[in-house]
Design an enzyme around this catalytic site. Structure first.
Site, mmCIF file in Angstrom:
data_model
loop_
_atom_site.group_PDB
_atom_site.id
_atom_site.type_symbol
_atom_site.label_atom_id
_atom_site.label_comp_id
_atom_site.label_asym_id
_atom_site.label_seq_id
_atom_site.Cartn_x
_atom_site.Cartn_y
_atom_site.Cartn_z
ATOM 1 N N ARG A 93 -8.653 -0.338 4.698
ATOM 2 C CA ARG A 93 -7.778 0.635 4.018
ATOM 3 C C ARG A 93 -6.444 -0.008 3.654
ATOM 4 N NH1 ARG A 93 -6.678 5.708 7.309
ATOM 5 N NH2 ARG A 93 -5.333 5.899 5.498
ATOM 6 N N ASP A 143 4.809 0.657 11.887
ATOM 7 C CA ASP A 143 3.577 0.049 11.388
ATOM 8 C C ASP A 143 3.407 -1.401 11.832
ATOM 9 O OD1 ASP A 143 3.533 1.769 8.164
ATOM 10 O OD2 ASP A 143 3.093 2.418 10.214
ATOM 11 N N ARG A 149 -5.134 11.124 3.947
ATOM 12 C CA ARG A 149 -4.112 12.152 4.008
ATOM 13 C C ARG A 149 -2.997 11.912 2.992
ATOM 14 N NH1 ARG A 149 -0.038 12.105 6.673
ATOM 15 N NH2 ARG A 149 -0.318 14.126 7.605
ATOM 16 N N VAL A 202 8.258 7.248 16.504
ATOM 17 C CA VAL A 202 7.938 7.882 15.219
ATOM 18 C C VAL A 202 6.680 8.733 15.306
ATOM 19 C CG1 VAL A 202 7.383 7.441 12.785
ATOM 20 C CG2 VAL A 202 9.112 6.045 13.950
ATOM 21 N N CYS A 252 -4.599 12.244 12.499
ATOM 22 C CA CYS A 252 -5.452 11.070 12.661
ATOM 23 C C CYS A 252 -5.208 10.546 14.077
ATOM 24 C CB CYS A 252 -5.110 10.031 11.603
ATOM 25 S SG CYS A 252 -3.431 9.455 11.735
ATOM 26 N N ARG A 269 0.504 14.779 12.747
ATOM 27 C CA ARG A 269 1.032 14.528 11.392
ATOM 28 C C ARG A 269 1.067 15.807 10.539
ATOM 29 N NH1 ARG A 269 -1.234 8.815 9.404
ATOM 30 N NH2 ARG A 269 0.678 8.851 8.170
ATOM 31 N N PRO A 270 1.842 16.783 10.955
ATOM 32 C CA PRO A 270 1.980 18.025 10.167
ATOM 33 C C PRO A 270 2.682 17.752 8.834
ATOM 34 C CG PRO A 270 3.561 17.981 11.964
ATOM 35 C CD PRO A 270 2.686 16.782 12.147
ATOM 36 N N VAL A 271 2.705 18.754 7.968
ATOM 37 C CA VAL A 271 3.359 18.608 6.656
ATOM 38 C C VAL A 271 4.428 19.682 6.451
ATOM 39 C CG1 VAL A 271 1.468 17.389 5.498
ATOM 40 C CG2 VAL A 271 1.457 19.911 5.585
ATOM 41 N N ASP A 272 4.964 20.202 7.557
ATOM 42 C CA ASP A 272 5.921 21.303 7.453
ATOM 43 C C ASP A 272 7.180 20.947 6.668
ATOM 44 O OD1 ASP A 272 6.238 19.571 9.627
ATOM 45 O OD2 ASP A 272 7.471 20.978 10.736
ATOM 46 N N LYS A 303 0.852 -1.210 0.000
ATOM 47 C CA LYS A 303 0.000 0.000 0.000
ATOM 48 C C LYS A 303 0.877 1.246 0.000
ATOM 49 C CE LYS A 303 -1.704 1.553 4.014
ATOM 50 N NZ LYS A 303 -1.451 2.978 4.330
ATOM 51 N N ASN A 304 1.904 1.266 0.861
ATOM 52 C CA ASN A 304 2.692 2.482 1.039
ATOM 53 C C ASN A 304 3.723 2.711 -0.045
ATOM 54 O OD1 ASN A 304 1.116 2.955 3.215
ATOM 55 N ND2 ASN A 304 2.656 2.432 4.756
HETATM 56 C C1 EPZ Z 1 4.211 6.971 6.013
HETATM 57 O O1 EPZ Z 1 3.467 8.019 6.595
HETATM 58 C C2 EPZ Z 1 3.279 5.774 5.979
HETATM 59 N N1 EPZ Z 1 2.113 6.081 5.146
HETATM 60 C C3 EPZ Z 1 2.835 5.422 7.396
HETATM 61 O O2 EPZ Z 1 2.024 4.246 7.321
HETATM 62 C C4 EPZ Z 1 4.072 5.115 8.237
HETATM 63 O O3 EPZ Z 1 3.685 4.848 9.565
HETATM 64 C C5 EPZ Z 1 5.028 6.319 8.199
HETATM 65 O O4 EPZ Z 1 5.352 6.642 6.826
HETATM 66 C C6 EPZ Z 1 6.326 6.064 8.953
HETATM 67 O O5 EPZ Z 1 6.974 4.947 8.407
HETATM 68 C C7 EPZ Z 1 2.240 6.016 3.804
HETATM 69 O O6 EPZ Z 1 3.308 5.739 3.271
HETATM 70 C C8 EPZ Z 1 1.010 6.326 2.997
HETATM 71 P P1 EPZ Z 1 6.339 10.393 8.058
HETATM 72 P P2 EPZ Z 1 4.064 9.533 6.564
HETATM 73 O O7 EPZ Z 1 6.231 11.637 7.245
HETATM 74 O O8 EPZ Z 1 4.828 9.744 5.298
HETATM 75 C C9 EPZ Z 1 6.350 13.735 11.445
HETATM 76 C C10 EPZ Z 1 0.188 2.876 7.718
HETATM 77 O O9 EPZ Z 1 -0.237 2.338 8.740
HETATM 78 N N2 EPZ Z 1 6.298 14.699 10.333
HETATM 79 O O10 EPZ Z 1 7.561 9.553 7.935
HETATM 80 O O11 EPZ Z 1 2.971 10.462 6.889
HETATM 81 C C11 EPZ Z 1 5.058 12.935 11.553
HETATM 82 O O12 EPZ Z 1 4.106 13.665 12.307
HETATM 83 C C12 EPZ Z 1 0.663 4.306 7.746
HETATM 84 O O13 EPZ Z 1 0.289 2.295 6.596
HETATM 85 C C13 EPZ Z 1 6.410 16.052 10.620
HETATM 86 O O14 EPZ Z 1 6.548 16.453 11.780
HETATM 87 O O15 EPZ Z 1 5.081 9.452 7.795
HETATM 88 C C14 EPZ Z 1 5.500 11.679 12.242
HETATM 89 O O16 EPZ Z 1 5.547 11.907 13.634
HETATM 90 C C15 EPZ Z 1 0.469 4.931 9.117
HETATM 91 N N3 EPZ Z 1 6.373 16.942 9.591
HETATM 92 C C16 EPZ Z 1 6.907 11.464 11.700
HETATM 93 O O17 EPZ Z 1 7.326 12.712 11.158
HETATM 94 C C17 EPZ Z 1 6.231 16.529 8.281
HETATM 95 O O18 EPZ Z 1 6.213 17.389 7.379
HETATM 96 C C18 EPZ Z 1 6.989 10.417 10.608
HETATM 97 O O19 EPZ Z 1 6.094 10.794 9.585
HETATM 98 C C19 EPZ Z 1 6.114 15.153 8.014
HETATM 99 C C20 EPZ Z 1 6.157 14.250 9.055
#
Ligand code: EPZ
Length: 420
Positions: A399, A307, A93, A329, A117, A122-125, A22-23
């Site tokens: 999902r 995960d 998202r 994480v 969620c 989960r910010p996008v900064d 999926k990811n």
């Molecule tokens: C991906 O999410 C996966 N989703 C998640 O899987 C997975 O848990 C995660 O990576 C970590 O491996 C998909 O690939 C669709 P991150 P993502 O950006 O990209 C913080 C599942 O169950 N962060 O690596 O959103 C964030 O809040 C899902 O399949 C910021 O602060 O994860 C988190 O604490 C759940 N600012 C950490 O980084 C940002 O701009 C890791 O998030 C981006 C992230």
């Protein structure tokens, strides 16, 4: 309302074939917006999240058709919209991953701010920091983000990620493929899904080096074309079934996987007493009669995957001692603890750490899936609990898992999906 009824089952035995990841499918489907000729993707898992992102890219002008249940044909030559539908963004998202391709192809992207969620804000900064570094102007209010590239297009730059964010690495990598000049992502995520995305992008004409390391170099090109790609197997679905064999003391052959993607899970399962035999594309996991306690700490790849944290914790609830789980994480990924406690688990949470004291047996109970992986954890717990477990809020499971109950039934698990 659908429910899953899971009844105490014998040890899981037999073979299970793992679906596409999926990811990996989600970012690669978003990246298909960068192509200007036919793209054919195989091993795309037919999941709810995949259906949503296909709706998103169609709404932006991509032509999408299914060749068969797991093969999708996409053509984005007529890409002509840049406003992601809010109701679809709200459903998933990961739709935010279309922002990078849109900025590269059209130079504009407007989307609803992805909500948090249950597992965190989960910010996008980091994504936005990367887009700004490539020359974009970003405006946002409390619900919408608008990004615009200069009229001359994006320009390559160096972007340091404060945290190796998977999504930010993917979004910035996709935006940089058509930028003028070279970009470097420092402290990039190293997940196998990053490598799969880079391999796909290079197949359609991009020039990306270093994916899988913390330092990724993207040399911008004029345009991307079309091509064929097969999505890598889902290492988290594989981990879920490996833990299913371990928790039930089973003997399960996990097929169609890349064993090297599962090294942290294999190592920790050997610590609790499993014997694991590795094949070219398989792992044979034999669970012990009694599980040893151990501790895990989730980390970005190649550390233990967040995960698989809830599924591993479910297994630890019946080990013969005290185990510890540290979640580094996400800030709130212990929602499954309360549900496991309802089944008789003994778990205390102190900050980012959960302390699990093994019990001789769990008891079936009415529980709910609080997120995708928590739902999987409760299914595994239900297989070993005394009596029946009734799991609700199955949309979380759907999902990310394709025909989970059928795969578990084929291994001898007593699990039924029913309509209440
Ligand atoms: C991906 O999410 C996966 N989703 C998640 O899987 C997975 O848990 C995660 O990576 C970590 O491996 C998909 O690939 C669709 P991150 P993502 O950006 O990209 C913080 C599942 O169950 N962060 O690596 O959103 C964030 O809040 C899902 O399949 C910021 O602060 O994860 C988190 O604490 C759940 N600012 C950490 O980084 C940002 O701009 C890791 O998030 C981006 C992230």
């Amino acid at each position: 309302m659908e429910r899953m009824i899971i009844t105490h089952s014998p040890a899981l035995q037999g073979e299970v074939s793992i679906s596409g990841a999926k990811n990996s499918a989600l970012p690669i489907l978003a990246a298909s917006l960068l192509g200007t000729e036919d793209i054919i993707l195989s091993d795309v898992p037919p999941l709810e999240d995949v259906r949503i992102i296909l709706q998103v890219i169609q709404s932006l002008g991509a032509q999408v058709s299914y060749e068969d249940e797991t093969t999708v044909r996409i053509n984005s030559k007529d890409l002509n919209h840049y406003n992601t539908p809010g109701e679809l963004m709200g459903k998933m998202r990961a739709s935010f991953l279309v922002m990078g391709p849109l900025l590269a192809r059209i130079g504009k992207s407007i989307t609803k701010l992805p909500g948090g969620c249950t597992i965190g804000s989960r910010p996008v900064d980091y994504h936005l920091k990367g887009f700004k570094a490539l020359g974009c102007a970003i405006t946002q209010d409390d619900s919408t983000i608008a990004a615009a590239a200069p009229v001359t297009g994006l320009s390559g730059n160096v972007v340091y990620l404060d945290f190796p964010s998977v999504g930010a690495t993917q979004n910035i990598m996709m935006a940089a493929t058509l930028a003028k000049g070279t970009s470097i992502i420092e402290n990039a995520a190293r997940e196998p899904e990053i490598v799969d995305l880079a391999n796909f992008l290079n197949k359609i004409g991009a020039d990306i080096k270093g994916a899988g390391t913390s330092n990724i170099k993207i040399r911008g090109v004029e345009r991307l074309k079309g091509g064929n790609h097969s999505i890598i197997p889902d290492r988290i679905e594989a981990a879920t079934f490996m833990i299913g064999s371990a928790i039930t003391g089973g003997n399960v052959l996990i097929k169609n996987i890349i064993p090297s993607h599962l090294i942290p899970v294999t190592a920790k399962l050997q610590e609790v007493g499993c014997t694991i035999e590795e094949g070219e594309e398989t792992l044979l996991v034999k669970g012990p009669r009694r599980l040893n306690p151990t501790s895990i700490k989730t980390m970005p790849y190649p550390g233990f995957p967040t995960d698989a944290q809830s599924q591993f914790m479910a297994m630890m609830t019946i080990s013969k001692g005290e185990s510890r789980v540290v979640e580094t994480v996400f800030e709130n990924r212990f929602m499954h603890v309360a549900e496991l406690v309802r089944m008789g688990a003994v778990i205390d949470i102190i900050g980012k750490e959960a302390i699990i004291r093994g019990v001789s047996a769990l008891q079936g109970a009415e529980v709910r899936a609080t997120d995708l992986r928590a739902g999987a954890a409760l299914v595994l717990a239900g297989l070993v609990a005394q009596g029946k477990t009734v799991l609700s809020e199955l949309y979380h499971l759907d999902r990310g898992y394709y025909r989970l109950e059928e795969k578990i039934q084929a291994l001898g698990g007593d699990i039924q999906r029913i309509n209440f």
